[in-house]
Design a protein around this motif. Structure first.
Motif, PDB file in Angstrom:
ATOM      1  N   HIS A  48       0.853  -1.185   0.000  1.00 41.13           N
ATOM      2  CA  HIS A  48       0.000   0.000   0.000  1.00 41.13           C
ATOM      3  C   HIS A  48       0.891   1.238   0.000  1.00 41.13           C
ATOM      4  O   HIS A  48       1.609   1.494   0.959  1.00 41.13           O
ATOM      5  CB  HIS A  48      -0.905  -0.007   1.230  1.00 41.13           C
ATOM      6  CG  HIS A  48      -2.069   0.924   1.113  1.00 41.13           C
ATOM      7  ND1 HIS A  48      -2.795   1.353   2.199  1.00 41.13           N
ATOM      8  CD2 HIS A  48      -2.638   1.503   0.024  1.00 41.13           C
ATOM      9  CE1 HIS A  48      -3.769   2.150   1.791  1.00 41.13           C
ATOM     10  NE2 HIS A  48      -3.692   2.266   0.484  1.00 41.13           N
ATOM     11  N   ARG A  49       0.854   1.998  -1.076  1.00 42.05           N
ATOM     12  CA  ARG A  49       1.719   3.158  -1.191  1.00 42.05           C
ATOM     13  C   ARG A  49       1.271   4.247  -0.220  1.00 42.05           C
ATOM     14  O   ARG A  49       0.069   4.500  -0.066  1.00 42.05           O
ATOM     15  CB  ARG A  49       1.718   3.707  -2.616  1.00 42.05           C
ATOM     16  CG  ARG A  49       2.167   2.700  -3.682  1.00 42.05           C
ATOM     17  CD  ARG A  49       2.472   3.400  -4.984  1.00 42.05           C
ATOM     18  NE  ARG A  49       3.634   4.275  -4.840  1.00 42.05           N
ATOM     19  CZ  ARG A  49       4.895   3.866  -4.937  1.00 42.05           C
ATOM     20  NH1 ARG A  49       5.154   2.590  -5.175  1.00 42.05           N
ATOM     21  NH2 ARG A  49       5.890   4.722  -4.798  1.00 42.05           N
ATOM     22  N   PRO A  50       2.220   4.921   0.448  1.00 41.99           N
ATOM     23  CA  PRO A  50       1.860   6.012   1.366  1.00 41.99           C
ATOM     24  C   PRO A  50       1.066   7.097   0.643  1.00 41.99           C
ATOM     25  O   PRO A  50       1.295   7.372  -0.534  1.00 41.99           O
ATOM     26  CB  PRO A  50       3.226   6.541   1.837  1.00 41.99           C
ATOM     27  CG  PRO A  50       4.178   5.410   1.607  1.00 41.99           C
ATOM     28  CD  PRO A  50       3.684   4.683   0.406  1.00 41.99           C
ATOM     29  N   ALA A  51       0.142   7.728   1.362  1.00 39.57           N
ATOM     30  CA  ALA A  51      -0.739   8.727   0.758  1.00 39.57           C
ATOM     31  C   ALA A  51       0.038   9.893   0.165  1.00 39.57           C
ATOM     32  O   ALA A  51      -0.358  10.463  -0.852  1.00 39.57           O
ATOM     33  CB  ALA A  51      -1.742   9.226   1.799  1.00 39.57           C
TER      34      ALA A  51
ATOM     35  N   GLY B 127      -1.725   5.717  -2.088  1.00 42.62           N
ATOM     36  CA  GLY B 127      -2.929   4.924  -1.879  1.00 42.62           C
ATOM     37  C   GLY B 127      -3.062   3.740  -2.803  1.00 42.62           C
ATOM     38  O   GLY B 127      -3.957   2.905  -2.622  1.00 42.62           O
ATOM     39  N   LEU B 128      -2.187   3.641  -3.817  1.00 47.58           N
ATOM     40  CA  LEU B 128      -2.269   2.537  -4.782  1.00 47.58           C
ATOM     41  C   LEU B 128      -1.818   1.228  -4.137  1.00 47.58           C
ATOM     42  O   LEU B 128      -0.852   1.189  -3.387  1.00 47.58           O
ATOM     43  CB  LEU B 128      -1.398   2.844  -5.993  1.00 47.58           C
ATOM     44  CG  LEU B 128      -1.370   1.804  -7.118  1.00 47.58           C
ATOM     45  CD1 LEU B 128      -2.707   1.802  -7.844  1.00 47.58           C
ATOM     46  CD2 LEU B 128      -0.238   2.096  -8.090  1.00 47.58           C
ATOM     47  N   TRP B 129      -2.538   0.157  -4.436  1.00 46.68           N
ATOM     48  CA  TRP B 129      -2.115  -1.193  -4.042  1.00 46.68           C
ATOM     49  C   TRP B 129      -1.340  -1.797  -5.204  1.00 46.68           C
ATOM     50  O   TRP B 129      -1.750  -1.710  -6.357  1.00 46.68           O
ATOM     51  CB  TRP B 129      -3.321  -2.063  -3.715  1.00 46.68           C
ATOM     52  CG  TRP B 129      -4.041  -1.650  -2.466  1.00 46.68           C
ATOM     53  CD1 TRP B 129      -5.091  -0.787  -2.363  1.00 46.68           C
ATOM     54  CD2 TRP B 129      -3.761  -2.099  -1.139  1.00 46.68           C
ATOM     55  NE1 TRP B 129      -5.482  -0.655  -1.056  1.00 46.68           N
ATOM     56  CE2 TRP B 129      -4.688  -1.450  -0.276  1.00 46.68           C
ATOM     57  CE3 TRP B 129      -2.828  -2.969  -0.586  1.00 46.68           C
ATOM     58  CZ2 TRP B 129      -4.705  -1.661   1.094  1.00 46.68           C
ATOM     59  CZ3 TRP B 129      -2.832  -3.168   0.780  1.00 46.68           C
ATOM     60  CH2 TRP B 129      -3.765  -2.526   1.604  1.00 46.68           C
ATOM     61  N   GLU B 130      -0.214  -2.450  -4.919  1.00 45.76           N
ATOM     62  CA  GLU B 130       0.624  -2.967  -5.991  1.00 45.76           C
ATOM     63  C   GLU B 130       1.430  -4.171  -5.506  1.00 45.76           C
ATOM     64  O   GLU B 130       1.599  -4.390  -4.307  1.00 45.76           O
ATOM     65  CB  GLU B 130       1.584  -1.886  -6.484  1.00 45.76           C
ATOM     66  CG  GLU B 130       2.545  -1.395  -5.397  1.00 45.76           C
ATOM     67  CD  GLU B 130       3.448  -0.282  -5.876  1.00 45.76           C
ATOM     68  OE1 GLU B 130       3.339   0.111  -7.049  1.00 45.76           O
ATOM     69  OE2 GLU B 130       4.265   0.196  -5.075  1.00 45.76           O
TER      70      GLU B 130
END
Length: 307
Positions: free
Chosen positions: A42-45, A51-54
């Motif tokens: 979960h990328r930091p805001a 907010g992207l999940w990868e």
């Protein structure tokens, strides 16, 4: 982390990248647990694409061994040491995509992205597939990239192959501009055995093959892929037939037929009795998403002119 099992595939991908002038490589991993949950970050805001999940991924330094880069990525970004990580069926990812940011995403097992409990071999016409063969297809008006055409438009390679070929030993890199070359198809079918599984994400979701029909095909002529779906989490291979200039003659979803019984299909093929003698491209694609399946099985490519 165990030693790589797909050295030939990794070498082919690196050659394809060199062929296309790609110098920046990105490595990534698909990590699942015993109940089929997949690790997503979960990328930091405040980060790029916050907010992207990868899936875990990151850039490799020029000249860096890709497996070493992957070990470093998993240790620094996910907290996995090499003795806790076992290599899966897929090799490290190498692509032209830049690293999406410099932030450190938070590792988390996502309950919303499990491996599916059944294969989904044939999306309906209204479904949207996330993976398409857009990797490097030329525009329709580009020149033919192959050298096996004479001035009259016919194929100059008129020597049919017979028997089975080793998919990993075919000349070419598997891209549209440098396809794996099956050669001429005459009286006997051409079969390339043991093609490595396709996985999500370009360019690993598609391989391209070229073949030359030396005469008009018969009524039962076909081209496609033979495979076995024998367990959950395995998806089918979808073939398409394309002109060397980029015009799609037989679409992956719009035409074709299955062999075997759903969900345990044994192959998918395109009927080609209407093709004229000449050279064509056969693409083999993984179309369903990682949520439905993480990989295809090994498969054989078959072109039968029915002469």
């Amino acid at each position: 982390m165990t030693a790589p099992a797909h050295t030939a595939l990794l070498d082919r991908l690196i050659r394809a990248a060199d062929h296309d002038g790609i110098t920046k490589h990105v490595v990534g991993a698909v990590i699942s647990d015993s109940v089929g949950r997949v690790l997503l970050l979960h990328r930091p805001a405040e980060d790029y694409l916050g907010g992207l999940w990868e899936l875990p991924s990151g850039g490799a330094e020029p000249g860096e061994d890709l497996h070493a880069a992957l070990r470093l990525l998993l240790a620094s970004g996910c907290g996995f040491s090499s003795d806790r990580t076992t290599r899966a069926d897929s090799p490290p990812v190498s692509s032209s995509a830049p690293s999406p940011g410099t932030g450190s995403p938070t590792p988390e097992i996502s309950e919303s992205s499990p491996v599916s409990e059944s294969a989904a071999p044939e999306p309906s016409a209204s479904e949207t597939t996330e993976e398409t063969a857009t990797e490097d297809s030329p525009a329709p008006d580009e020149a033919d990239p192959f050298n096996d055409w004479d001035s009259a438009g016919g194929a100059t390679d008129r020597t049919p192959y017979s028997g089975a070929l080793d998919c990993g030993s075919l000349p070419g890199s598997g891209t549209f501009s440098d396809p794996l070359r099956l050669g001429a198809v005459g009286v006997r079918p051409v079969i390339a055995r043991g093609c490595l599984p396709l996985t999500p994400g370009s360019p690993f979701n598609v391989w391209y093959f070229s073949f030359t029909l030396v005469s008009a095909p018969g009524a039962d002529a076909h081209a496609g892929a033979s495979f076995s779906i024998d367990r959950d989490g395995i998806g089918p291979v979808y073939p398409a037939v394309i002109m060397p200039g980029g015009w799609i003659l037989k679409h992956s979803l719009g035409s074709g037929y299955w062999t075997g019984t759903e969900p345990f299909f044994t192959g998918r093929y395109q009927a080609i009795p209407d093709l004229h003698p000449g050279t064509y491209i056969l693409s083999t694609e993984k179309l369903d998403t990682a949520i439905n399946s993480l990989t295809t099985p090994h498969y054989d490519v078959i072109v039968d002119a029915d002469n």
